[in-house]
Design a protein around this motif. Structure first.
Motif, PDB file in Angstrom:
ATOM      1  N   ASP A 233       0.832  -1.197   0.000  1.00  0.00           N
ATOM      2  CA  ASP A 233       0.000   0.000   0.000  1.00  0.00           C
ATOM      3  C   ASP A 233       0.870   1.252   0.000  1.00  0.00           C
ATOM      4  O   ASP A 233       0.772   2.078   0.896  1.00  0.00           O
ATOM      5  CB  ASP A 233      -0.929  -0.052   1.227  1.00  0.00           C
ATOM      6  CG  ASP A 233      -2.091   0.910   1.068  1.00  0.00           C
ATOM      7  OD1 ASP A 233      -2.273   1.420  -0.057  1.00  0.00           O
ATOM      8  OD2 ASP A 233      -2.791   1.152   2.074  1.00  0.00           O
ATOM      9  N   LEU A 234       1.729   1.347  -0.979  1.00  0.00           N
ATOM     10  CA  LEU A 234       2.555   2.552  -1.113  1.00  0.00           C
ATOM     11  C   LEU A 234       1.933   3.420  -2.194  1.00  0.00           C
ATOM     12  O   LEU A 234       1.444   2.889  -3.194  1.00  0.00           O
ATOM     13  CB  LEU A 234       3.991   2.175  -1.513  1.00  0.00           C
ATOM     14  CG  LEU A 234       4.804   1.415  -0.454  1.00  0.00           C
ATOM     15  CD1 LEU A 234       6.057   0.826  -1.094  1.00  0.00           C
ATOM     16  CD2 LEU A 234       5.169   2.332   0.697  1.00  0.00           C
ATOM     17  N   PRO A 235       1.929   4.743  -1.966  1.00  0.00           N
ATOM     18  CA  PRO A 235       1.257   5.613  -2.947  1.00  0.00           C
ATOM     19  C   PRO A 235       1.917   5.542  -4.322  1.00  0.00           C
ATOM     20  O   PRO A 235       3.107   5.310  -4.439  1.00  0.00           O
ATOM     21  CB  PRO A 235       1.415   7.005  -2.333  1.00  0.00           C
ATOM     22  CG  PRO A 235       2.554   6.896  -1.386  1.00  0.00           C
ATOM     23  CD  PRO A 235       2.556   5.494  -0.880  1.00  0.00           C
ATOM     24  N   ARG A 236       1.095   5.721  -5.339  1.00  0.00           N
ATOM     25  CA  ARG A 236       1.598   5.817  -6.710  1.00  0.00           C
ATOM     26  C   ARG A 236       1.317   7.230  -7.197  1.00  0.00           C
ATOM     27  O   ARG A 236       0.374   7.859  -6.755  1.00  0.00           O
ATOM     28  CB  ARG A 236       0.880   4.803  -7.598  1.00  0.00           C
ATOM     29  CG  ARG A 236       1.226   3.373  -7.229  1.00  0.00           C
ATOM     30  CD  ARG A 236       1.106   2.492  -8.456  1.00  0.00           C
ATOM     31  NE  ARG A 236       1.238   1.081  -8.118  1.00  0.00           N
ATOM     32  CZ  ARG A 236       2.323   0.369  -8.381  1.00  0.00           C
ATOM     33  NH1 ARG A 236       3.390   0.929  -8.916  1.00  0.00           N
ATOM     34  NH2 ARG A 236       2.359  -0.923  -8.104  1.00  0.00           N
ATOM     35  N   PRO A 237       2.031   7.724  -8.176  1.00  0.00           N
ATOM     36  CA  PRO A 237       3.190   7.085  -8.796  1.00  0.00           C
ATOM     37  C   PRO A 237       4.394   7.018  -7.860  1.00  0.00           C
ATOM     38  O   PRO A 237       4.648   7.963  -7.107  1.00  0.00           O
ATOM     39  CB  PRO A 237       3.487   7.975 -10.003  1.00  0.00           C
ATOM     40  CG  PRO A 237       2.890   9.293  -9.666  1.00  0.00           C
ATOM     41  CD  PRO A 237       1.745   9.038  -8.745  1.00  0.00           C
ATOM     42  N   ARG A 238       5.078   5.919  -7.917  1.00  0.00           N
ATOM     43  CA  ARG A 238       6.243   5.746  -7.059  1.00  0.00           C
ATOM     44  C   ARG A 238       7.506   6.089  -7.831  1.00  0.00           C
ATOM     45  O   ARG A 238       7.542   6.063  -9.043  1.00  0.00           O
ATOM     46  CB  ARG A 238       6.357   4.287  -6.611  1.00  0.00           C
ATOM     47  CG  ARG A 238       5.185   3.813  -5.800  1.00  0.00           C
ATOM     48  CD  ARG A 238       5.314   2.329  -5.531  1.00  0.00           C
ATOM     49  NE  ARG A 238       4.071   1.782  -5.009  1.00  0.00           N
ATOM     50  CZ  ARG A 238       3.792   0.481  -4.988  1.00  0.00           C
ATOM     51  NH1 ARG A 238       4.664  -0.389  -5.463  1.00  0.00           N
ATOM     52  NH2 ARG A 238       2.648   0.062  -4.495  1.00  0.00           N
ATOM     53  N   ASP A 239       8.548   6.386  -7.077  1.00  0.00           N
ATOM     54  CA  ASP A 239       9.869   6.510  -7.695  1.00  0.00           C
ATOM     55  C   ASP A 239      10.894   5.992  -6.700  1.00  0.00           C
ATOM     56  O   ASP A 239      10.537   5.379  -5.698  1.00  0.00           O
ATOM     57  CB  ASP A 239      10.155   7.960  -8.125  1.00  0.00           C
ATOM     58  CG  ASP A 239       9.992   8.931  -6.971  1.00  0.00           C
ATOM     59  OD1 ASP A 239      10.349   8.547  -5.830  1.00  0.00           O
ATOM     60  OD2 ASP A 239       9.504  10.052  -7.194  1.00  0.00           O
TER      61      ASP A 239
END
Lengths: 268, 294
Positions: A233-239
């Protein structure tokens, strides 16, 4: 790019998939009653020790192997139907490019076969696609003129070019060195986040799985089965900043513990 | 960079510097300094001097032996004289042999590759035919040739058949290996999009088999020449072709004609190998000849 297509994907459902191989007359259960669902536009990584059957599962979904029991459906179609309609794109472990074709022509290969299934689909512009993969200056080059990382990017572009709703990637970065691999992961992440398709991604790398995926499926070996599923559950967009977040560390610890449990059960 | 690459790039630079258009296009009329390249590099002495030296030394050794033992080998001058005295006889015999090699070898290439394709696509054909192929392959052609002459007479047919029999195996075996040696990853990529067998053959197997096919050609062409020579030896009654000519001359202890015939075979072989090398370079430009990539 066509906005309507940016989150297209198909649902992949594997139910009760069982596969046995005969090794010296002894049947070995490679996959035991495996259920896996990939939602449209979802990125699912499958991770696990060698011999847990993750590649076998991918090959069954791809229609390259038949399951002994169970069924696979892709948007309600059987695997042979999905294949006929070019629903899936495959990225193999090695780039597997044709040395006599230029980068551009290698990418075009899947569009040149089974052309009946091209009707009404949104074939991506090769030059544009390769440019977005950082290969805009290499269109006319030949595979042997490219580095391993670039070759693998060509292989990924080849899977995306006919715009399949499902992408199957079998450890595409495993043959690369760690620095190149990081670069490739971020490249794929970037591209996929603006072209969401359903992805089944097989990997040996925990950070890679967390960085890319919506869900990480941990498989256990002997018999091959699904041990745990972790929602990322990590926010997108990711970098790459994801690597620094505390949640990332938590996920990493949790999945590594899972891996350790799975490995321990194997050692008698 | 290896030394040959250095030489090659130096030559490329040189050629570019010589291009008359280069200065004009740049709007300059200045005489550009030609990069200094030593004569050694420029004429690629390193490439052709060593073999030349070997040939000269071999020639000297030959002449020495020929003059001290005239009944073993003839002097080179006598061989050349023999050809010069009756060029049309040599030419006609060369043409007969050339025709046998071309027709028999050509048929072997076409049949061998076709058979390889069929065996690759239909496993049952391989099961059915491979044992026969093996049986014929292990039988010395020199043993089969007389039987073929009895069966088919002294005409061209038995010569074609002998040539085909010897030349077909390297083509068949190599091509079959090549058709099978395609990258399994590429094969998977194509299968997932339902490429037909024909499409897989045309886009993947056919081009992928070419390095193996050419390796087969490299063996098959000298074999075809051997086949033609053997067939002519056996059917010497026909008295046509270089093999027949050599066989008759040797039985009469005519060393000049014998060796002139042998040298014609050499020329024939070299001719075919040269054509093959040029062809390979055109067709297989993408294959790195076994050299390390890049």
């Amino acid at each position: 790019m066509n906005a309507a297509l940016t989150t297209a994907g198909a649902e992949v459902t594997a139910r009760g998939v069982t596969k046995r191989f005969g090794v010296r007359g002894q049947p070995v259960t490679v996959l035991d009653d495996v259920d896996l669902r990939i939602a449209p536009g979802e990125f699912v990584s499958v991770i696990g020790p060698s011999g847990c059957g993750k590649s076998t599962l991918l090959r069954i979904i791809a229609g390259l192997l038949d399951a002994d029991e169970g069924s696979v459906a892709i948007n309600g179609e059987t695997v042979p139907q999905a294949i006929r309609h070019k629903t899936m794109g495959l990225v193999p472990q090695t780039p597997a490019l044709l040395p006599w074709r230029s980068v551009r022509d290698n990418v075009l290969l899947p569009t040149q076969v089974n052309t009946a299934a091209n009707a009404g689909r949104n074939l991506l512009d090769v030059d544009e696609l390769l440019t977005s993969f950082g290969l805009g200056n290499d269109l006319r080059k030949y595979p042997r003129q490219l580095s391993g990382g670039m070759q693998q990017r060509v292989a990924i572009a080849r899977a995306f070019v006919f715009d399949p709703p499902v992408l199957l990637m079998d450890e595409p970065f495993s043959a690369l060195d760690e620095i190149t691999r990081d670069q490739q992961r971020l490249g794929l992440l970037d591209f996929w986040q603006s072209n969401r398709r359903s992805v089944m991604f097989i990997t040996h790398s925990v950070p890679e799985a967390i960085l890319l995926s919506d869900r990480v499926v941990l498989m256990a070996a002997r018999p091959g089965r699904i041990a745990e599923v972790t929602e990322i559950d990590l926010p997108r967009p990711r970098d790459e900043s994801v690597f620094l977040s505390p949640q990332f560390r938590e996920y990493e610890i949790r999945i590594r513990e899972g891996l350790r449990r799975v490995m321990k059960n194997v050692e008698h | 960079m290896s030394s040959t690459e250095k030489v090659a790039s130096a030559i490329v630079e040189l050629e570019q510097a010589r291009q008359p258009g280069a200065e004009k296009a740049a709007g300059k009329s200045v005489t550009r300094a030609v990069p200094k390249v030593s004569a050694w590099t420029r004429w690629r002495f390193g490439l052709w001097i060593p073999p030349l030296v070997t040939f000269v030394l071999l020639g000297i050794a030959w002449e020495y032996v020929a003059h001290s033992n005239p009944f073993v080998i003839p002097p080179l001058g006598n061989i050349a004289e023999s050809i010069a005295n009756d060029p049309s006889a040599y030419w006609n015999n060369l043409l007969v042999t050339l025709k046998e090699v071309a027709v028999g070898g050509g048929a072997a290439i076409v049949l061998g590759y076709l058979l390889a394709v069929l065996m690759c696509e239909f496993k049952i054909l391989e099961r059915a035919l491979m044992p026969v192929v093996m049986v014929i392959m292990v039988t010395p052609v020199i043993a089969i040739a007389p039987a073929l002459v009895v069966a088919f007479g002294f005409g061209m047919l038995p010569k074609y058949i002998v040539t085909i029999i010897v030349a077909i195996f390297p083509i068949l075996i190599n091509s079959l290996a090549g058709l099978r040696a395609v990258d399994p990853g590429t094969l998977d990529v194509l299968r997932v999009v339902d490429a037909s067998r024909w499409e897989i053959f045309w886009r993947l197997r056919l081009p992928g088999s070419m390095p193996y096919f050419f390796a087969g050609l490299r063996i098959a062409i000298p074999f075809a020449i051997i086949g033609a020579a053997v067939a002519e030896f056996v059917a010497a009654g026909e008295a046509a072709g270089l093999g027949a000519m050599i066989s008759i001359a040797a039985s009469q202890a005519n060393l000049e004609v014998t060796w002139a015939g042998i040298s014609m075979f050499c020329v024939l072989g070299l001719l075919f190998v040269a054509v093959l090398t040029l062809l390979r370079r055109r067709v297989l430009w993408w294959d790195n000849h076994g050299r390390a990539p890049k």
